[in-house]
Design an enzyme around this catalytic site. Structure first.
Site, PDB file in Angstrom:
ATOM      1  CE  LYS A 120      13.700  71.972 -41.628  1.00 56.65           C
ATOM      2  NZ  LYS A 120      12.609  71.228 -40.990  1.00 56.65           N
ATOM      3  CB  THR A 121      16.869  75.919 -36.758  1.00 53.51           C
ATOM      4  OG1 THR A 121      15.925  76.221 -37.790  1.00 53.51           O
ATOM      5  CG2 THR A 121      17.536  77.202 -36.295  1.00 53.51           C
ATOM      6  CD  GLU A 164      16.549  75.596 -40.880  1.00 54.52           C
ATOM      7  OE1 GLU A 164      15.338  75.470 -40.648  1.00 54.52           O
ATOM      8  OE2 GLU A 164      17.293  76.390 -40.256  1.00 54.52           O
TER       9      GLU A 164
END
Length: 470
Positions: A120-121, A164
Site C-alpha cells: 500500500k505505502t 493509503e
C-alpha cells in the site's frame, strides 16, 4: 474543514508522531487548523509538526489536552486507559478515529484509495510522486515518508486526493473513493480477523463504498485478489451507478497485462499492454512486486483520466519510500538496506528482489513484529529467511500487543533451521550490529528487516563496519 460530525478546527492528536497520524496533522495544520498533540518521544516528525505551528508535548498526560480542543484524534493503537483519552471523555470532547478524520479531509476531492495486505505505502507513494511530476499537485496521506519530496502527507491544490487505506482494523470502510486499488488479499492482522472469509467480507465492504460508477483496480495474479474479484463481480450489478473492474498483472486475462519485467540492477524496466497499446517505462526500485505496484498505479491514474503515456513516464520520478528497500549507506564495500517487510510474503518478495540486484551474499537482521503475527506465521517467516545467506533474529517487537505465553523469536529460528537456513538469535541491538559488521565482507549486502525499530540498526551497522579493521 469543519464537519458536523467531526470538528477538526482545533484537533488534538494522541500519538501525533506516528506515520498515519502525523500526516493528517500536517494537512490540517496547512489548512489552518489549530493542531496540538502528544507523542512518546521527540523525533524529526515532531520537530516538523512544530515548524508548521502545531503544539506537541512529549509524554502522555491529561493536562496535554488544551482547553480549546474541538476533538481528540486517535488511532487503533491508542489504549483505552491513555490519560489524555480519559481526560477527553471526562470533559465531553468528541473522540475521532484517524480514519474518520482522513475521510473528512478527502471530502470534496477525487479520492483514490490504495488497499491490500502488502504494497500500500509503495503504491500510494508512486501515485503521489507521479501525479506531482505531472503538475497535478495531488493531496496525499501515506503510511511512510517519501524519499522525495520527503513527507508522508501533502495538502495539494489539485482535485485528486491519494490515500493509503488500512484494512488492519477495518478503518478503510470509512472511505468512499472514486478509484480503489486492491493489490492483494491475504490473512494478516490476526488479532482482528479470524479467517479468510472475514478478510474477504471486509474487502467487499471497502469495494462497496466506491462512488457510483467508480473503478476497482485489482490484481489479476494474486489468488486472494482473484477470489475478491469473483465475489465483487457477483454483486457488481447491484453497485449504485455500476462498477468498473480493471485487473492488472501477468495473467493472460488481465485488463492491463504485464508483458515483461527486466531487472536493471536496482531498477526495473516494465512493459505493459493497456488498451491495446504497449508501454515501456522504468521503475526506480528493484523487484517484480514493485514493478506490479507501479502498473496498478498506472491503471488507477488512467481511471482518473490521466494520459497513460504521460503517467508511465512520470512513474520513473519515483525514487522510493523510506524503509522500502531504502539504501542506508555503504561502508567497506558493504551496502546496508532497510526493509519494512514483516509478513512472510513481503519478506520473500524483498529478499528475491535483493537477490536479483546483487551478486554478493545477503545478510539479514530480522525483527518479528507482533506476538499474534509470529504465533500464526512463524513457520513461513523461517522459510522466507532461508532465502538469505545468513540471518540474525531479534526479539519480537510488541507494538500495541501484550506478550503471548510461549510465543518468542525461537519459533521463527526453529522453522528457519528446518528450512536449512543459517540463523542465530540475538537479544541486544548493539550486539546484533557488531555481529553483522564482523560477518559482512566487501560485495555483501546487509538487510535490516521488520516493521519495528530495527530500522535504527542501519546507521550503527555502518558505523561498526567502518570501525572494523580491513
Amino acid at each position: 474543514m469543519n464537519d458536523a460530525a467531526h470538528d477538526l478546527h482545533a484537533p488534538h492528536f494522541i500519538g501525533i508522531g506516528g506515520a498515519g497520524m502525523s500526516g493528517l496533522a500536517k494537512i490540517l495544520a496547512v489548512r489552518g487548523a489549530k493542531v496540538s498533540g502528544s507523542d512518546a518521544k521527540e523525533s524529526q516528525t515532531v520537530l516538523a509538526l512544530r515548524e508548521l505551528g502545531a503544539t506537541v508535548q512529549v509524554g502522555h498526560a491529561a493536562e496535554n489536552v488544551p482547553d480549546g480542543a474541538s476533538s481528540i484524534v486517535v488511532s487503533s493503537a491508542i489504549r483505552a486507559d491513555n490519560p489524555e483519552l480519559a481526560a477527553a471523555r471526562e470533559r465531553g470532547i468528541p473522540v475521532v478515529h484517524r480514519s474518520d478524520a482522513l475521510a473528512a479531509l478527502m471530502g470534496g476531492r477525487r479520492a483514490l484509495a490504495v488497499a491490500g495486505t502488502h504494497g500500500k505505502t509503495t503504491t500510494t507513494s508512486m501515485l503521489a510522486v507521479a501525479l506531482g511530476a505531472l503538475d497535478l499537485d495531488p493531496s496525499y496521506a501515506i503510511g511512510g515518508d517519501l524519499d522525495a519530496p520527503g513527507s508522508n502527507a501533502h495538502h495539494g491544490t489539485g482535485e485528486i486526493f491519494v490515500a493509503e487505506a488500512d484494512e488492519s482494523d477495518r478503518s478503510f470502510h470509512k472511505y468512499a473513493p472514486e478509484v480503489a486499488i486492491v493489490l492483494n488479499v491475504e490473512l494478516d492482522h490476526h488479532a482482528n480477523y479470524a479467517s479468510m472469509d472475514e478478510i474477504y467480507e471486509s474487502f467487499e465492504t471497502f469495494v462497496g463504498r466506491l462512488t457510483p460508477g467508480g473503478t476497482l483496480v485489482v490484481s489479476a495474479d494474486h489468488e486472494g485478489a482473484r477470489e475478491l474479484t469473483a465475489r465483487v463481480a457477483a454483486t457488481a450489478a447491484q453497485h449504485p451507478g455500476g462498477l468498473n473492474v480493471v485487473t492488472v498483472g501477468a495473467a493472460a486475462d488481465a485488463t492491463v497485462r504485464v508483458v515483461s519485467v527486466q531487472p536493471r540492477g536496482m531498477t526495473s524496466e516494465v512493459t505493459v499492454v493497456l488498451d491495446g497499446t504497449e508501454l515501456t517505462f522504468t521503475v526506480s526500485v528493484p523487484g517484480r512486486h514493485y514493478a506490479h505496484n507501479a502498473v496498478a498505479a498506472l491503471a488507477a491514474g488512467v481511471a482518473l483520466g490521466v494520459p497513460a503515456a504521460e503517467l508511465a513516464k512520470a512513474l520513473g520520478a519515483y525514487t522510493g519510500v523510506r524503509r522500502r528497500l531504502q539504501l542506508k549507506g555503504e561502508a567497506r564495500g558493504v551496502q546496508v538496506i532497510d526493509s519494512y517487510a514483516h509478513h512472510p510474503t513481503e519478506m520473500t518478495a524483498d529478499l528475491e528482489a535483493i537477490r536479483e540486484a546483487t551478486t554478493g551474499r545477503v545478510l539479514v537482521v530480522f525483527q518479528p513484529h507482533l506476538f499474534s503475527r509470529t504465533q500464526q506465521l512463524a513457520e513461513e517467516m523461517g522459510q522466507a529467511l532461508a532465502l538469505a545467506d545468513s540471518s540474525v533474529v531479534l526479539d519480537i517487537y510488541p507494538a500495541r500487543e501484550d506478550p503471548i505465553p510461549g510465543v518468542t523469536s525461537e519459533l521463527i529460528i526453529d522453522a528457519a533451521h528446518r528450512a536449512g537456513a543459517e540463523v542465530a538469535a540475538e537479544h541486544e541491538f548493539a550486539a546484533a550490529a557488531e555481529v553483522l559488521a564482523k560477518l559482512a565482507a566487501p560485495g555483501d549486502l546487509v538487510l535490516t528487516m521488520g516493521a519495528g525499530d530495527v530500522t535504527d540498526l542501519g546507521p550503527e551497522i555502518l558505523r561498526q563496519l567502518s570501525a572494523v579493521a580491513v
